[in-house]
Design a protein around this motif. Sequence first.
Motif, PDB file in Angstrom:
ATOM      1  N   PHE A 105       0.016 -17.120  21.715  1.00 55.75           N
ATOM      2  CA  PHE A 105      -0.242 -17.077  20.332  1.00 55.75           C
ATOM      3  C   PHE A 105      -1.594 -16.157  20.302  1.00 55.75           C
ATOM      4  CE2 PHE A 105      -2.631 -19.175  16.430  1.00 55.75           C
ATOM      5  CZ  PHE A 105      -1.883 -18.322  15.526  1.00 55.75           C
ATOM      6  N   LEU A 106      -2.519 -16.072  21.035  1.00 51.04           N
ATOM      7  CA  LEU A 106      -3.764 -15.594  21.027  1.00 51.04           C
ATOM      8  C   LEU A 106      -3.512 -14.090  21.533  1.00 51.04           C
ATOM      9  CD1 LEU A 106      -6.336 -18.057  22.451  1.00 51.04           C
ATOM     10  CD2 LEU A 106      -6.151 -17.358  20.119  1.00 51.04           C
ATOM     11  N   ALA A 107      -2.771 -13.989  22.611  1.00 50.14           N
ATOM     12  CA  ALA A 107      -2.068 -12.586  22.897  1.00 50.14           C
ATOM     13  C   ALA A 107      -1.604 -11.889  21.855  1.00 50.14           C
ATOM     14  CB  ALA A 107      -1.093 -12.664  23.951  1.00 50.14           C
ATOM     15  N   ILE A 108      -0.778 -12.529  20.970  1.00 47.23           N
ATOM     16  CA  ILE A 108       0.023 -11.703  19.815  1.00 47.23           C
ATOM     17  C   ILE A 108      -1.270 -11.656  18.943  1.00 47.23           C
ATOM     18  CG2 ILE A 108       1.533 -12.267  17.905  1.00 47.23           C
ATOM     19  CD1 ILE A 108       3.347 -13.749  19.771  1.00 47.23           C
ATOM     20  N   ARG A 116       2.111 -14.131  11.292  1.00 47.37           N
ATOM     21  CA  ARG A 116       2.672 -15.199  10.561  1.00 47.37           C
ATOM     22  C   ARG A 116       4.052 -15.746  11.264  1.00 47.37           C
ATOM     23  NH1 ARG A 116       0.868 -12.793   4.604  1.00 47.37           N
ATOM     24  NH2 ARG A 116      -1.373 -12.826   5.231  1.00 47.37           N
ATOM     25  N   VAL A 117       4.907 -14.744  11.586  1.00 47.59           N
ATOM     26  CA  VAL A 117       6.114 -15.530  12.166  1.00 47.59           C
ATOM     27  C   VAL A 117       5.858 -16.145  13.361  1.00 47.59           C
ATOM     28  CG1 VAL A 117       8.324 -14.805  13.169  1.00 47.59           C
ATOM     29  CG2 VAL A 117       7.583 -13.716  11.186  1.00 47.59           C
ATOM     30  N   ALA A 118       5.013 -15.461  14.458  1.00 52.07           N
ATOM     31  CA  ALA A 118       4.731 -16.315  15.380  1.00 52.07           C
ATOM     32  C   ALA A 118       4.075 -17.409  15.323  1.00 52.07           C
ATOM     33  CB  ALA A 118       3.753 -15.347  16.496  1.00 52.07           C
ATOM     34  N   SER A 119       3.090 -17.493  14.311  1.00 49.00           N
ATOM     35  CA  SER A 119       2.422 -18.755  13.776  1.00 49.00           C
ATOM     36  C   SER A 119       3.339 -19.951  13.610  1.00 49.00           C
ATOM     37  CB  SER A 119       1.418 -18.499  12.766  1.00 49.00           C
ATOM     38  OG  SER A 119       0.542 -17.724  12.920  1.00 49.00           O
ATOM     39  N   ALA A 120       4.375 -19.391  12.690  1.00 47.20           N
ATOM     40  CA  ALA A 120       5.456 -20.380  12.304  1.00 47.20           C
ATOM     41  C   ALA A 120       6.188 -21.131  13.441  1.00 47.20           C
ATOM     42  CB  ALA A 120       6.298 -19.847  11.144  1.00 47.20           C
ATOM     43  N   ILE A 121       6.468 -20.207  14.329  1.00 43.70           N
ATOM     44  CA  ILE A 121       7.283 -20.475  15.481  1.00 43.70           C
ATOM     45  C   ILE A 121       6.672 -21.152  16.362  1.00 43.70           C
ATOM     46  CG2 ILE A 121       8.502 -19.696  17.509  1.00 43.70           C
ATOM     47  CD1 ILE A 121       9.486 -17.064  16.052  1.00 43.70           C
ATOM     48  N   ALA A 122       5.286 -21.166  16.561  1.00 37.38           N
ATOM     49  CA  ALA A 122       4.478 -21.936  17.620  1.00 37.38           C
ATOM     50  C   ALA A 122       4.249 -23.193  16.897  1.00 37.38           C
ATOM     51  CB  ALA A 122       3.197 -21.053  17.653  1.00 37.38           C
ATOM     52  N   ILE A 172       6.157 -24.908  14.683  1.00 37.27           N
ATOM     53  CA  ILE A 172       7.180 -25.580  14.602  1.00 37.27           C
ATOM     54  C   ILE A 172       7.680 -26.226  16.041  1.00 37.27           C
ATOM     55  CG2 ILE A 172       9.974 -25.619  14.557  1.00 37.27           C
ATOM     56  CD1 ILE A 172       9.762 -23.639  12.238  1.00 37.27           C
ATOM     57  N   LEU A 173       7.468 -25.567  17.047  1.00 36.26           N
ATOM     58  CA  LEU A 173       7.493 -25.985  18.580  1.00 36.26           C
ATOM     59  C   LEU A 173       6.609 -27.050  18.868  1.00 36.26           C
ATOM     60  CD1 LEU A 173       8.413 -22.418  20.273  1.00 36.26           C
ATOM     61  CD2 LEU A 173       9.990 -24.356  19.697  1.00 36.26           C
ATOM     62  N   SER A 174       5.486 -26.892  18.337  1.00 34.64           N
ATOM     63  CA  SER A 174       4.120 -27.676  18.493  1.00 34.64           C
ATOM     64  C   SER A 174       4.777 -29.226  17.957  1.00 34.64           C
ATOM     65  CB  SER A 174       2.970 -27.290  18.239  1.00 34.64           C
ATOM     66  OG  SER A 174       1.912 -28.370  18.502  1.00 34.64           O
ATOM     67  N   ILE A 175       5.159 -29.147  16.651  1.00 29.96           N
ATOM     68  CA  ILE A 175       5.558 -30.304  15.908  1.00 29.96           C
ATOM     69  C   ILE A 175       6.590 -31.097  16.663  1.00 29.96           C
ATOM     70  CG2 ILE A 175       6.386 -31.170  13.902  1.00 29.96           C
ATOM     71  CD1 ILE A 175       4.747 -29.136  12.369  1.00 29.96           C
ATOM     72  N   LEU A 176       7.641 -30.124  17.023  1.00 25.87           N
ATOM     73  CA  LEU A 176       8.813 -30.785  17.471  1.00 25.87           C
ATOM     74  C   LEU A 176       8.924 -31.370  19.001  1.00 25.87           C
ATOM     75  CD1 LEU A 176      11.846 -28.555  16.090  1.00 25.87           C
ATOM     76  CD2 LEU A 176      11.009 -30.776  15.394  1.00 25.87           C
ATOM     77  N   LEU A 177       8.051 -30.625  19.790  1.00 26.92           N
ATOM     78  CA  LEU A 177       8.115 -31.005  21.185  1.00 26.92           C
ATOM     79  C   LEU A 177       6.780 -31.417  21.819  1.00 26.92           C
ATOM     80  CD1 LEU A 177       9.884 -27.501  22.342  1.00 26.92           C
ATOM     81  CD2 LEU A 177      10.773 -29.751  21.730  1.00 26.92           C
ATOM     82  N   VAL A 178       5.609 -31.512  21.007  1.00 23.78           N
ATOM     83  CA  VAL A 178       4.294 -31.678  21.669  1.00 23.78           C
ATOM     84  C   VAL A 178       4.286 -33.248  21.288  1.00 23.78           C
ATOM     85  CG1 VAL A 178       1.949 -31.719  21.852  1.00 23.78           C
ATOM     86  CG2 VAL A 178       3.264 -29.873  22.132  1.00 23.78           C
ATOM     87  N   ASP A 179       4.280 -34.159  21.977  1.00 29.08           N
ATOM     88  CA  ASP A 179       4.035 -35.732  21.914  1.00 29.08           C
ATOM     89  C   ASP A 179       2.449 -36.085  22.123  1.00 29.08           C
ATOM     90  OD1 ASP A 179       4.313 -38.459  21.254  1.00 29.08           O
ATOM     91  OD2 ASP A 179       5.215 -38.913  23.394  1.00 29.08           O
ATOM     92  N   ARG A 180       1.698 -35.614  21.103  1.00 30.80           N
ATOM     93  CA  ARG A 180       0.215 -36.004  21.298  1.00 30.80           C
ATOM     94  C   ARG A 180      -0.413 -36.206  20.098  1.00 30.80           C
ATOM     95  NH1 ARG A 180      -2.889 -35.513  25.603  1.00 30.80           N
ATOM     96  NH2 ARG A 180      -1.117 -34.521  26.839  1.00 30.80           N
ATOM     97  N   SER A 181      -1.160 -37.038  19.603  1.00 35.06           N
ATOM     98  CA  SER A 181      -1.808 -37.449  18.484  1.00 35.06           C
ATOM     99  C   SER A 181      -3.019 -36.426  18.293  1.00 35.06           C
ATOM    100  CB  SER A 181      -2.244 -38.819  18.225  1.00 35.06           C
ATOM    101  OG  SER A 181      -2.981 -39.211  19.220  1.00 35.06           O
ATOM    102  N   LEU A 210      -2.825 -18.772   5.571  1.00 37.03           N
ATOM    103  CA  LEU A 210      -3.406 -20.211   6.072  1.00 37.03           C
ATOM    104  C   LEU A 210      -2.618 -20.599   6.890  1.00 37.03           C
ATOM    105  CD1 LEU A 210      -5.290 -21.468   2.963  1.00 37.03           C
ATOM    106  CD2 LEU A 210      -6.383 -20.441   4.712  1.00 37.03           C
ATOM    107  N   ILE A 211      -1.315 -19.974   7.366  1.00 32.14           N
ATOM    108  CA  ILE A 211      -0.579 -20.917   8.494  1.00 32.14           C
ATOM    109  C   ILE A 211      -1.317 -20.357   9.802  1.00 32.14           C
ATOM    110  CG2 ILE A 211       1.005 -18.837   8.462  1.00 32.14           C
ATOM    111  CD1 ILE A 211       3.300 -20.660   9.158  1.00 32.14           C
ATOM    112  N   VAL A 212      -2.046 -19.396   9.846  1.00 36.24           N
ATOM    113  CA  VAL A 212      -2.566 -18.818  11.031  1.00 36.24           C
ATOM    114  C   VAL A 212      -3.477 -19.733  11.787  1.00 36.24           C
ATOM    115  CG1 VAL A 212      -3.829 -16.917  12.446  1.00 36.24           C
ATOM    116  CG2 VAL A 212      -1.890 -16.350  10.766  1.00 36.24           C
TER     117      VAL A 212
END
Length: 454
Positions: free
Chosen positions: A23-26, A45-51, A53-62, A130-132
């Motif tokens: 994300f930072l590289a983009i 913004r597209v990269a932000s949305a993808i990251a 969504i992936l974080s919400i779905l796949l990252v199991d951390r509070s 603000l998604i960024v």
Amino acid sequence: MSVSHRAVGLHRPSLSFILLVLFLAILWLAGGASRADEPGQAIVRVASAIALILSILLVDRSLPLQFRVVPLFLLMSLMLVLLQLIPLPPVIWQALAGRELFALAAAGAEQPWRPLAIVPGGALNAAVSLIVPSTAFVLLATLRPGERLWVPGVVLGLVTASMLLGLLQLSGAGFDNPLINDTPGQISGSFANRNHFALLLAFGCLLTPVWAFLGGRSPQWRGPLALGLVIMFMLTILASGSRVGMLLGVLATATGVFLTRKDIRKVFRRYPRWVLPALIVALITVILVLGLGAIIAGRALSIDRMIENDPSQDMRVRALPIVLAMVRDYFPMGAGFGGFDPLFRMREPFELLKLTYFNHAHNDWLEVVLEAGIGGLLLLVGAVVWWGMASVRCWRAPSKNRYRLSHVGSVMLLLIFLASIVDYPARTPMMMVMIVIAAIWLSGETSDAAPVGH
């Protein structure tokens, strides 16, 4: 279970860290512009949305509780923008301050419901932007505790890469980034604005000394590298032409050295007492000689602009009375986010007309109040009060570790506050993320040398 920083470095990075680095590289490539119509905005913004969504779905951390202030300010900012998009009855809309001219132009015709924002497209763009920072917060807050110590190195890598790009531009090789509205011949690194580029380099001047001693380690090879990087950052700021960047760079460098002063003394205890003062004198001499050489060669644009430019002719100074009048006329509800450019053109006097346009107020404190009225003013006051209280707490807190990343976060936000007096760095995606990083460091309780668990 506790592990040392060396052991942490052997662990496989988490998905959040991998997504953060990508994300930072983009952002480095496409996030250096503030204009809504630049191609880089869509990519970021597209990269932000993808990251996200992936974080919400796949990252199991509070999310850690100590970071709760950051999402609170993000949520309040989003709500403030979205409120400006709610359609209002014609009677209410026309009664708002600053709408008299529009009401007069439409006199006699049936009026539709309109949102508070005079330029709704600008407010919608502000909301989407603000998604960024929101994505950056989720990725940073879900890192493993040990991985948070890797973030300074990643940020420093981005600063260094931007500096190298700026040096390429300085060499005359040229680099036209099609994703941002950079100016040919201007030394601005991965940014469209040289002041934003210089601010990022100032972050590097602040962070580099701390990075050299991060984790309580002996600097070894990091010490000479850090020294060289700080010199290069300062010289690149000198060449960029950013006058405010020079002041911020000096402040950042002095603070970085202050934060690591005890570590520096510890390193030089094995040498005679005269070595450290001699090194400091030699360093100052090298910077002065190189700076003088840059001035003679015509490469020190920051110094040239300080000497040659008449402050009274600066567009920021000449336009300030108009900006202040706009703030007064649209207060207390504001004109709406994203509307400065067309609204300023309506009031721009003939003597200020030129080939380029005045895209922002070049004082983001005033522009936020102009756009958001009393709501924006309260949000700014709240942010400054939180920064002040958190800064006092982190600077006064006793610590066995000689400094914390919270100190770096505090100074980074101060640099952004100062830069925003004469510019608008917080409106670029890259700087939005830098603000989130700084705020997380400031609000965190983990010191740079604290043991970490897994």
